[in-house]
Write a protein that holds these residues in place. Sequence first.
Motif, PDB file in Angstrom:
ATOM      1  N   LEU A 104      73.944 -18.366  -6.084  1.00  0.00           N
ATOM      2  CA  LEU A 104      75.305 -17.970  -5.734  1.00  0.00           C
ATOM      3  C   LEU A 104      75.446 -17.536  -4.281  1.00  0.00           C
ATOM      4  O   LEU A 104      76.494 -17.744  -3.675  1.00  0.00           O
ATOM      5  CB  LEU A 104      75.783 -16.838  -6.658  1.00  0.00           C
ATOM      6  CG  LEU A 104      76.027 -17.252  -8.110  1.00  0.00           C
ATOM      7  CD1 LEU A 104      76.305 -16.031  -8.969  1.00  0.00           C
ATOM      8  CD2 LEU A 104      77.152 -18.268  -8.207  1.00  0.00           C
ATOM      9  N   VAL A 105      74.394 -16.938  -3.693  1.00  0.00           N
ATOM     10  CA  VAL A 105      74.543 -16.459  -2.309  1.00  0.00           C
ATOM     11  C   VAL A 105      74.358 -17.563  -1.276  1.00  0.00           C
ATOM     12  O   VAL A 105      74.975 -17.529  -0.216  1.00  0.00           O
ATOM     13  CB  VAL A 105      73.654 -15.244  -1.963  1.00  0.00           C
ATOM     14  CG1 VAL A 105      73.999 -14.051  -2.829  1.00  0.00           C
ATOM     15  CG2 VAL A 105      72.174 -15.561  -1.982  1.00  0.00           C
ATOM     16  N   ASP A 106      73.474 -18.534  -1.549  1.00  0.00           N
ATOM     17  CA  ASP A 106      73.279 -19.573  -0.524  1.00  0.00           C
ATOM     18  C   ASP A 106      73.032 -20.975  -1.078  1.00  0.00           C
ATOM     19  O   ASP A 106      72.721 -21.888  -0.326  1.00  0.00           O
ATOM     20  CB  ASP A 106      72.163 -19.175   0.451  1.00  0.00           C
ATOM     21  CG  ASP A 106      70.759 -19.256  -0.131  1.00  0.00           C
ATOM     22  OD1 ASP A 106      70.583 -19.621  -1.309  1.00  0.00           O
ATOM     23  OD2 ASP A 106      69.814 -18.931   0.606  1.00  0.00           O
ATOM     24  N   GLY A 107      73.186 -21.145  -2.385  1.00  0.00           N
ATOM     25  CA  GLY A 107      73.080 -22.470  -2.968  1.00  0.00           C
ATOM     26  C   GLY A 107      71.679 -22.948  -3.281  1.00  0.00           C
ATOM     27  O   GLY A 107      71.509 -24.015  -3.861  1.00  0.00           O
ATOM     28  N   ARG A 108      70.656 -22.177  -2.916  1.00  0.00           N
ATOM     29  CA  ARG A 108      69.282 -22.632  -3.167  1.00  0.00           C
ATOM     30  C   ARG A 108      68.944 -22.529  -4.642  1.00  0.00           C
ATOM     31  O   ARG A 108      69.213 -21.526  -5.281  1.00  0.00           O
ATOM     32  CB  ARG A 108      68.283 -21.808  -2.356  1.00  0.00           C
ATOM     33  CG  ARG A 108      66.872 -22.320  -2.568  1.00  0.00           C
ATOM     34  CD  ARG A 108      65.895 -21.735  -1.602  1.00  0.00           C
ATOM     35  NE  ARG A 108      64.556 -22.221  -1.925  1.00  0.00           N
ATOM     36  CZ  ARG A 108      63.460 -21.581  -1.646  1.00  0.00           C
ATOM     37  NH1 ARG A 108      63.510 -20.435  -1.013  1.00  0.00           N
ATOM     38  NH2 ARG A 108      62.300 -22.081  -1.975  1.00  0.00           N
ATOM     39  N   THR A 109      68.340 -23.587  -5.148  1.00  0.00           N
ATOM     40  CA  THR A 109      67.879 -23.610  -6.529  1.00  0.00           C
ATOM     41  C   THR A 109      66.415 -24.034  -6.546  1.00  0.00           C
ATOM     42  O   THR A 109      65.865 -24.482  -5.536  1.00  0.00           O
ATOM     43  CB  THR A 109      68.700 -24.613  -7.367  1.00  0.00           C
ATOM     44  OG1 THR A 109      68.549 -25.915  -6.813  1.00  0.00           O
ATOM     45  CG2 THR A 109      70.174 -24.231  -7.417  1.00  0.00           C
ATOM     46  N   GLY A 110      65.816 -23.917  -7.675  1.00  0.00           N
ATOM     47  CA  GLY A 110      64.416 -24.330  -7.813  1.00  0.00           C
ATOM     48  C   GLY A 110      63.477 -23.156  -7.766  1.00  0.00           C
ATOM     49  O   GLY A 110      63.873 -22.021  -7.943  1.00  0.00           O
ATOM     50  N   VAL A 111      62.217 -23.453  -7.521  1.00  0.00           N
ATOM     51  CA  VAL A 111      61.096 -22.509  -7.494  1.00  0.00           C
ATOM     52  C   VAL A 111      60.732 -22.178  -8.924  1.00  0.00           C
ATOM     53  O   VAL A 111      61.380 -21.574  -9.685  1.00  0.00           O
ATOM     54  CB  VAL A 111      61.356 -21.219  -6.693  1.00  0.00           C
ATOM     55  CG1 VAL A 111      60.158 -20.311  -6.776  1.00  0.00           C
ATOM     56  CG2 VAL A 111      61.693 -21.533  -5.266  1.00  0.00           C
ATOM     57  N   ALA A 136      54.350 -14.367 -12.326  1.00  0.00           N
ATOM     58  CA  ALA A 136      55.725 -13.872 -12.371  1.00  0.00           C
ATOM     59  C   ALA A 136      56.076 -13.136 -11.076  1.00  0.00           C
ATOM     60  O   ALA A 136      57.160 -13.318 -10.516  1.00  0.00           O
ATOM     61  CB  ALA A 136      55.925 -12.963 -13.585  1.00  0.00           C
ATOM     62  N   ARG A 137      55.152 -12.311 -10.581  1.00  0.00           N
ATOM     63  CA  ARG A 137      55.385 -11.607  -9.305  1.00  0.00           C
ATOM     64  C   ARG A 137      55.566 -12.604  -8.160  1.00  0.00           C
ATOM     65  O   ARG A 137      56.459 -12.453  -7.327  1.00  0.00           O
ATOM     66  CB  ARG A 137      54.191 -10.708  -8.977  1.00  0.00           C
ATOM     67  CG  ARG A 137      54.039  -9.478  -9.839  1.00  0.00           C
ATOM     68  CD  ARG A 137      52.673  -8.887  -9.587  1.00  0.00           C
ATOM     69  NE  ARG A 137      52.464  -7.580 -10.154  1.00  0.00           N
ATOM     70  CZ  ARG A 137      51.260  -7.095 -10.411  1.00  0.00           C
ATOM     71  NH1 ARG A 137      50.165  -7.811 -10.141  1.00  0.00           N
ATOM     72  NH2 ARG A 137      51.135  -5.873 -10.912  1.00  0.00           N
ATOM     73  N   ASP A 138      54.679 -13.596  -8.102  1.00  0.00           N
ATOM     74  CA  ASP A 138      54.752 -14.604  -7.035  1.00  0.00           C
ATOM     75  C   ASP A 138      56.056 -15.393  -7.116  1.00  0.00           C
ATOM     76  O   ASP A 138      56.629 -15.767  -6.088  1.00  0.00           O
ATOM     77  CB  ASP A 138      53.564 -15.561  -7.105  1.00  0.00           C
ATOM     78  CG  ASP A 138      52.240 -14.899  -6.758  1.00  0.00           C
ATOM     79  OD1 ASP A 138      52.237 -13.810  -6.140  1.00  0.00           O
ATOM     80  OD2 ASP A 138      51.185 -15.473  -7.125  1.00  0.00           O
ATOM     81  N   THR A 139      56.520 -15.649  -8.319  1.00  0.00           N
ATOM     82  CA  THR A 139      57.787 -16.356  -8.497  1.00  0.00           C
ATOM     83  C   THR A 139      58.937 -15.520  -7.947  1.00  0.00           C
ATOM     84  O   THR A 139      59.821 -16.051  -7.259  1.00  0.00           O
ATOM     85  CB  THR A 139      58.008 -16.707  -9.976  1.00  0.00           C
ATOM     86  OG1 THR A 139      56.943 -17.572 -10.414  1.00  0.00           O
ATOM     87  CG2 THR A 139      59.347 -17.397 -10.204  1.00  0.00           C
ATOM     88  N   ALA A 140      58.923 -14.222  -8.203  1.00  0.00           N
ATOM     89  CA  ALA A 140      59.971 -13.337  -7.664  1.00  0.00           C
ATOM     90  C   ALA A 140      59.980 -13.404  -6.144  1.00  0.00           C
ATOM     91  O   ALA A 140      61.047 -13.530  -5.525  1.00  0.00           O
ATOM     92  CB  ALA A 140      59.755 -11.907  -8.147  1.00  0.00           C
TER      93      ALA A 140
END
Length: 171
Positions: A164-171, A24-28
């Motif tokens: 919302l800030v730059d369009g990046r999704t995923g991870v 969870a930390r690494d995902t953040a």
Amino acid sequence: MTQRTDKPPTWDERTQLITFLDYARDTARAKCEGVSAEDARRAPLPNSPLMTLCGLINHLRWVEHHWVQVVFLGEEPAGPLTQASDDDPDPEMRTAVGIPLPQLLAEYEEQSERYRRLLSDHDLNSRAQRPIGGGRQVDLRWVILHLIEETSRHNGHLDIVRELVDGRTGV
């Protein structure tokens, strides 16, 4: 790129719990990779002016501090959470926009490593030094599970803010 795994090297309870907390930390951290300094401080949700990538990472850092050092170990509170009030309930999120995201991420990682070592010295059944609401004495297992829940929930917020800030999704 942040390397993540939810596969523990051994299948004992402690290793599984710590593996999921680290995941969870690494995902953040991964959700913040490659974001601009400006976008890291942007609050794109009109009714949530403190909801920034910087604010969320700083919040995660200080929430872990509270649960590990203050509640579990019984140390005195420190940092921005000591300034919380009815008028300013989330000072760690408000002040984070003045701190560069790479610094926040480095501090969060340093703290995570320190807590990994520190918590390895305690049995999962060890009781917290300070009670939580209702006077209940939680154990280390509960603290770790709570941190997994807290971090995972805020990963959803990081997802939304990042898109919302730059369009990046995923991870």
